[in-house]
Design a protein around this motif. Sequence first.
Motif, mmCIF file in Angstrom:
data_model
loop_
_atom_site.group_PDB
_atom_site.id
_atom_site.type_symbol
_atom_site.label_atom_id
_atom_site.label_comp_id
_atom_site.label_asym_id
_atom_site.label_seq_id
_atom_site.Cartn_x
_atom_site.Cartn_y
_atom_site.Cartn_z
ATOM 1 N N SER A 68 0.744 -1.301 0.118
ATOM 2 C CA SER A 68 -0.076 0.234 -0.111
ATOM 3 C C SER A 68 1.116 1.343 -0.027
ATOM 4 O O SER A 68 2.147 1.240 0.041
ATOM 5 C CB SER A 68 -0.976 -0.065 1.278
ATOM 6 N N LEU A 69 0.373 2.364 -0.013
ATOM 7 C CA LEU A 69 1.412 3.483 -0.253
ATOM 8 C C LEU A 69 1.769 4.009 1.024
ATOM 9 O O LEU A 69 2.885 4.507 1.217
ATOM 10 C CB LEU A 69 0.250 4.767 -0.599
ATOM 11 N N LEU A 70 1.313 3.380 2.036
ATOM 12 C CA LEU A 70 1.746 3.741 3.514
ATOM 13 C C LEU A 70 2.763 2.724 4.260
ATOM 14 O O LEU A 70 2.782 2.633 5.326
ATOM 15 C CB LEU A 70 0.383 4.057 4.452
ATOM 16 N N GLY A 71 2.979 1.461 3.410
ATOM 17 C CA GLY A 71 3.392 0.537 3.678
ATOM 18 C C GLY A 71 2.935 -0.636 3.639
ATOM 19 O O GLY A 71 1.756 -0.966 2.934
ATOM 20 N N SER A 72 3.692 -1.909 4.014
ATOM 21 C CA SER A 72 3.170 -3.103 3.584
ATOM 22 C C SER A 72 2.081 -3.639 4.718
ATOM 23 O O SER A 72 2.225 -2.992 5.777
ATOM 24 C CB SER A 72 4.221 -4.142 3.648
ATOM 25 N N LEU A 73 1.138 -4.434 4.219
ATOM 26 C CA LEU A 73 -0.117 -4.935 5.260
ATOM 27 C C LEU A 73 0.057 -6.281 5.251
ATOM 28 O O LEU A 73 0.380 -7.149 4.387
ATOM 29 C CB LEU A 73 -1.242 -4.453 4.434
ATOM 30 N N LEU A 74 0.247 -6.927 6.653
ATOM 31 C CA LEU A 74 0.189 -8.351 6.774
ATOM 32 C C LEU A 74 -1.102 -8.907 7.510
ATOM 33 O O LEU A 74 -1.602 -8.096 8.386
ATOM 34 C CB LEU A 74 1.224 -8.712 7.916
ATOM 35 N N SER A 75 -1.760 -9.864 6.512
ATOM 36 C CA SER A 75 -3.130 -10.275 6.908
ATOM 37 C C SER A 75 -2.802 -11.838 7.464
ATOM 38 O O SER A 75 -2.179 -12.592 6.743
ATOM 39 C CB SER A 75 -3.924 -10.167 5.514
ATOM 40 N N PHE A 76 -3.557 -12.158 8.272
ATOM 41 C CA PHE A 76 -3.540 -13.550 8.526
ATOM 42 C C PHE A 76 -4.914 -13.979 9.556
ATOM 43 O O PHE A 76 -5.488 -13.031 10.006
ATOM 44 C CB PHE A 76 -2.248 -14.057 9.216
ATOM 45 N N THR A 77 -5.204 -15.119 9.532
ATOM 46 C CA THR A 77 -6.301 -15.841 10.223
ATOM 47 C C THR A 77 -5.726 -16.714 11.334
ATOM 48 O O THR A 77 -5.178 -17.688 11.188
ATOM 49 C CB THR A 77 -7.289 -16.515 9.553
ATOM 50 N N ALA A 78 -6.143 -16.361 12.736
ATOM 51 C CA ALA A 78 -5.688 -17.185 13.732
ATOM 52 C C ALA A 78 -6.925 -17.768 14.782
ATOM 53 O O ALA A 78 -7.709 -16.734 15.078
ATOM 54 C CB ALA A 78 -4.741 -16.526 14.742
ATOM 55 N N SER A 79 -6.957 -18.974 14.767
ATOM 56 C CA SER A 79 -8.190 -19.489 15.501
ATOM 57 C C SER A 79 -9.317 -18.936 14.819
ATOM 58 O O SER A 79 -10.307 -18.708 15.676
ATOM 59 C CB SER A 79 -7.998 -19.093 17.141
#
Length: 1021
Positions: A68-79
């Motif tokens: 993204s323009l403001l930096g990387s985005l980390l997405s994940f699903t936990a439980s």
Amino acid sequence: MSAQYSVNPIPHSWFGHLYHRNANALEITAEGISFVPTQSLFLSRLPLTNLEHVSWQQLDHPPLFSASLLGSLLSFTASGVSYQIPFLSYFARSHFKHQVELLWALSHEQALYDLIARIEKAISKRYLRQSLLAKMSSRIAREYRRWFPWSASVELPPKTRAALTQLHHFYHWKNAHVEHLREDYIQSQLVAFADFFDSVESNPLTDKQRRACIIDDDNNLLLAGAGTGKTSVMVGRAGYLVASGQAKADDILLLAYGTKAAKEMDLRIKHKLGTADIKASTFHSLGLKIITEVEGVKPSLSAWVNDEPAKDKWVHDRLETLIENESYRKHLFDYFSRYYYVEKSPFEFSTEGEYFEYLHDNDIRSLKGERVKSFGELYIANWLFSNGIEYQYEAKYEYDVSTLEFRQYQPDFYLPQYNVYIEYYGIDSANNTAPYIDNAAYLASMAWKRQLHQKQQTNCIELFYYQHKKNQLINKLEQALTVFKVNYSPLPDDAILATLYELGRVTELAKLFSQLIGLYKAACVDKTGLQRIFSQAADPQQARKAFQLLQPILQLYQEYLSATGDIDFEDMIAKALAYLQSGQYVSPWRYIMVDEFQDISEPRARLVRALRDSRSKTSSSETSLFCVGDDWQAIYRFSGADVSLTTQFAQYFGQTSETHLDLTFRFNNRIGEVASAFVTKNPHQLNKEVHSLIQVVDPAISILRRGVNERARQDEPSANALVQALNALSVHVAKASATSTTEPSTKSITKPTVYLLARFWFQLPDKDLLRQLNAQYPMLSIECLSFHASKGKEADYVVILGLTQGIHGFPSQKITPPLLDAFLPQAEAFQFAEERRLFYVALTRAKHRVYVLADMTNVSPFVVELIQQPYNVELNEFSTSLVQTLFEQIKCARCTTGTLTARTGKFSSFLSCSHFPLCDHQEAGCDLCGSPMTRKRTNGFAVCLDEHCGHIAPLCNLCGADMSLRESARGTFWGCKNYRGNSVPSCSNTIDTATISFKSKPHQKLKQPRDTTLPKPRQKV
């Protein structure tokens, strides 16, 4: 790996640094992801204020980096909860993606290995059932989504890569792959248990029998043709399940029909498997077991459970008691007078003969017992009788108006006390007759009758079909009778009852009600369902009237059971089903096997399905259902059996593995070819092939065409058809014995068995005659059986009798009472479907040869089909007469379906219709030899069927009647036999003999033809 990736921090982007004092946002470790506490982390739904660490095991998939323009985005699903971490380094994806994916893979690889191992074990150790496949496919799909497509670009350990290759293969399974896996399993079991299958029965099981034992889907249907060894499969499958360790004896429920069948199965299992732990059960004993276990006490069974005659008597007694009630008695009389028969209009039929057949086959009679020719006449007769008005049916007219060619006029009814005649005319309001009746001739006949009554000044009341259809018939009759001051004197109820008893109708109705009690209870219908049944009945009004009489008996029946604390068969099934559906009883059986499935009723099928499904609610192990049947032998609809449960098995039970047994050990190929072709004329029968182990060249079904009183040959005056068949059979047996290659010392002393079969028991020899036949043919063992009783049995030879038309004909054309028919499974659209299967059963009881005895002057249409269509049957084994050979050419000229039969009158012999007295057509036969004449060979002429005579006579080109040679002052001429002088109707057509050319002279004297049963030449008057 833990040393290499002990701590791998991911810093913030420049935008993240504006808001966070910590340089790093999170750290990647071998154990998972650790977060630096911050107020700026956001969850897609909830803030990550308390989240400090997430293990790789908690993550459903590897974390996903996006830019993204403001930096990387980390997405994940936990439980199961989704998170997003923003403002990470712009280089986070390129620097950490593969590292994160590898660490996730290393943490989840063992679960992947375990899944692959479980799948491989499952498909190698057991048959891949549909339910297991569905569960595996779901688990495979879930795991596949966790690893693909990202794993393709990651350097993974070889073992993990191999496991993913296998997972990819499982995920893309096609039907062919599944079938290949199943076939591999079957082949492995065939090898592993070859010795068992070789020795479990007297003869080694065939390949298809073995496969049927091994295939173990959730629902299995084995279609086993007659004599193909289905019982061997039942025994072999039960033994295989135990021997292979898939089941213990108490895991198997084997269901058979009837106590006798269950005991026979038990003996077979004990003898073949050497165990008494596997036992067959009847449906009713199963129901009893379920009820006992749930209620804690064994229920008391009604004595009627095993004593049907006692139940019939109880119903009969209750009916007699109810008749004492005036209101009930009134409804009963009304039912017998107006609704006892299923009415059909003469306009519904294509020929008069078909209408006569319907009246005859259903024994349409008045309350006085007279056979009437229409339903209008039936209601007239019943009304006159019930009101005490003396009448005579078809009495001869008081004035003689007969002629040489026409019999005496007989009006429909005559009231002797009032000298009044009644004629019922079959015309509609537009003066139209049924399509098969000559309208002009019929109207002319009406005019002649009116003219006659007017001339002789006799009183005649005219009633019409259209009045009957408008429900005005009886009103019109009453109005007409008042003109002649006819007094009504309604018969006392006792007199009407006495007549009903004498005709056997009360007993017949009680028998019907006894059968309906069980069918009604089994249907479990409410008021709405009952009305739907009525509306779908063949005659809704008749069905409602019958149920109105049945209802009080149903109530008394249930009250009786309640008072005694007993239950009946229907209660056993219904209560057991209710306990299964409510969960009060859970089936302990993992394998359910049902024999003779084509005979199952819907309530029993419902019970089987409930047994199968009950374990799924409490156990992870699914129940396997295995049903054996043959839709070609479904012959018990009258007791509630529903063949559609076999032909549409998968629609009722779910996806099914269907197998076939196609090699019969019983009958030879020639019997099999005819029987199979015959039964599959019905397109609704399942398509299967049945091959015979025994191969012969010549036809093995022989048709013996002979009349009841017809001699076989002049030197055998006493040899009737049955004796002729047994004589021929004895010759076959002697020849077979003489050509046998068996050593004399080892020849079996068992006598060849012979079944005499018929549709009805009374058509078979009685006990005395049977003893005589066995004494007359000591080399044979002769037994009598009905078609139904012969099912499941076999003999060396079969002789089939009773193949006639009529009320006790075959196929039976008697209408099932609408109320009974409404509670039975829906009948098939194909005409005589069940009767056709019944004939198939009869034919396939024989190992070597079948003899079909038929009198072609009154023969079953099934025999006609065997003769006229391309079946490979033997027609020349026995000599036969002219009439038997050319039976189709001597059809009645009036009704077209009846056959002209030789009869002897007071002064001469003549030919009359087999539908007599409904059809009163008569012919004199050939003027020279008395043989029947046919109108089918030469257009416009009647030709003598005796080839030794060859007499030809023209037909009237005006009215179609026969013509006879007559003398006049100018010589001989052909005159119409419908000539009545000045009487009406009359045909005065003549033909000059000189204008007609014959191949043979019409008065040529010929030698008496060889031995026939034709009538003697008619005497000249």
